[in-house]
Design an enzyme around this catalytic site. Structure first.
Site, PDB file in Angstrom:
ATOM      1  N   HIS A  54       0.801  -1.224   0.000  1.00  0.00           N
ATOM      2  CA  HIS A  54       0.000   0.000   0.000  1.00  0.00           C
ATOM      3  C   HIS A  54       0.841   1.284   0.000  1.00  0.00           C
ATOM      4  O   HIS A  54       0.596   2.187  -0.797  1.00  0.00           O
ATOM      5  CB  HIS A  54      -0.921  -0.011   1.217  1.00  0.00           C
ATOM      6  N   GLU A  98      -4.147  -4.448   9.350  1.00  0.00           N
ATOM      7  CA  GLU A  98      -4.343  -3.588   8.182  1.00  0.00           C
ATOM      8  C   GLU A  98      -3.409  -2.371   8.166  1.00  0.00           C
ATOM      9  O   GLU A  98      -3.841  -1.240   8.394  1.00  0.00           O
ATOM     10  CB  GLU A  98      -5.803  -3.153   8.082  1.00  0.00           C
ATOM     11  N   HIS A 119      -1.300   0.729   6.805  1.00  0.00           N
ATOM     12  CA  HIS A 119      -1.449   1.697   5.707  1.00  0.00           C
ATOM     13  C   HIS A 119      -0.154   2.517   5.552  1.00  0.00           C
ATOM     14  O   HIS A 119       0.798   2.058   4.972  1.00  0.00           O
ATOM     15  CB  HIS A 119      -2.671   2.575   5.948  1.00  0.00           C
ATOM     16  N   GLU A 175      -4.643   0.096  10.910  1.00  0.00           N
ATOM     17  CA  GLU A 175      -6.049   0.465  11.047  1.00  0.00           C
ATOM     18  C   GLU A 175      -6.667  -0.037  12.352  1.00  0.00           C
ATOM     19  O   GLU A 175      -7.743   0.406  12.747  1.00  0.00           O
ATOM     20  CB  GLU A 175      -6.858  -0.024   9.848  1.00  0.00           C
TER      21      GLU A 175
END
Length: 305
Positions: A228, A268, A270, A285
């Protein structure tokens, strides 16, 4: 040598911890996309959050050339500025429903940003004057942006499957298609080797592009990891997050890749940045900032997990 990862909670899992950067005040600054806030934390201390817009969706945050932090609001269609003591100013993007996302300081004492929904790249001065430049591609979904080694700004074109370059003097845009079809590039950063590096979220690859447009791609061990974001570390390699793989990884400039599992499943990851302590920090996250360092105290590429 072993990479150590430690999680530091800064918010709840529902707030949408997303972007992270190091400010000029020696603190980490982060965005909370779901709750519409910007946060600040000095490693080892309690975090502080500042309200922006509950529905604004702040995403990417970077230090500006004026000693403040600048961030995008994808749903409010604004670019925001926050001082190190928490005073916030927001500037509306002229284009209707542009969806500003990526933002980065340029070599011209201004900030450059992308507009996901409008096929434009924008430039904003520190007093809020905005200029927009249309892309020569429809439905490109321009995403992250960075200053390159050649005095231009480089950005990913997620749906056009290309890397773009915009000249900061006249706004001329050059499009470089990627060799891999449907690779969907997202994160991008200037590398330590006079090239620009980016991640291909749909292809599970890391890419490198030189100022003349030469592209190399490096496959991750897990092609389904969905990389990402990417940043350059202080030790001459690059670090990235794998959103679906629940990992962070590093790549050397010759293409050697190492990946490391995060402590908490489905966290998660990022954004990722070099922190004020020279360690890597990733925004998860699940509401935590992950600190990543090696046994000798420096973030660097090592084998193992």
């Amino acid at each position: 040598m072993t990479v150590v990862i430690q999680e530091h909670p800064v918010t709840d899992a529902g707030s949408g911890l997303y972007g992270v950067t190091t400010g000029p005040d020696g603190a980490l600054w982060f965005t909370l996309a779901h709750s519409g806030q910007v946060g600040r934390v000095v490693p080892g201390e309690a975090p502080t959050t500042y309200p922006v817009d509950p529905a604004g969706q702040p995403t990417i945050i970077v230090p500006g050339p004026d000693g403040a932090l600048w961030f995008t609001e994808s749903r409010a269609h604004r670019v925001g500025r926050i001082t190190t003591d928490g005073e916030t100013t927001r500037f509306r993007v002229p284009g209707r429903d542009g969806g500003p996302y990526g933002i980065a300081p340029g070599p011209d004492a201004a900030l450059w940003f992308t507009e996901l929904n409008a096929d434009r790249v924008g430039r904003i001065t520190t007093d809020g004057e905005v200029t927009e430049f249309p892309l020569p591609v429809t439905g490109a979904y321009p995403s992250a942006i960075t200053a390159g080694p050649d005095g231009a700004m480089w950005f990913t074109m997620n749906q056009a499957n290309a890397i773009g370059r915009i000249d900061t003097t006249d706004g001329t845009v050059t499009v470089h298609p990627l060799p891999t079809e449907a690779a969907a590039p997202v994160g991008i950063t200037a590398g330590p080797d006079a090239a620009v590096w980016f991640v291909e979220i749909a292809a599970g690859q890391i890419g490198r592009i030189t100022p003349d447009g030469t592209i190399d791609e490096f496959a991750l061990p897990d092609r389904a990891g969905r990389p990402h974001a990417i940043t350059t570390s202080g030790s001459g390699d690059l670090w990235f997050t794998e959103w679906a793989g629940n990992r962070v990884g590093s790549i050397t400039t010759d293409g050697t890749i190492a990946v490391h599992d995060l402590p908490t499943p489905r966290s998660e990851p990022h954004g990722i940045t070099v922190g004020p302590d020279d360690a890597l920090w990733a925004a998860l996250e699940n509401g935590t900032l992950a600190r990543i360092w090696s046994t000798d105290g420096r973030p660097r590429a090592v084998t193992g997990g």
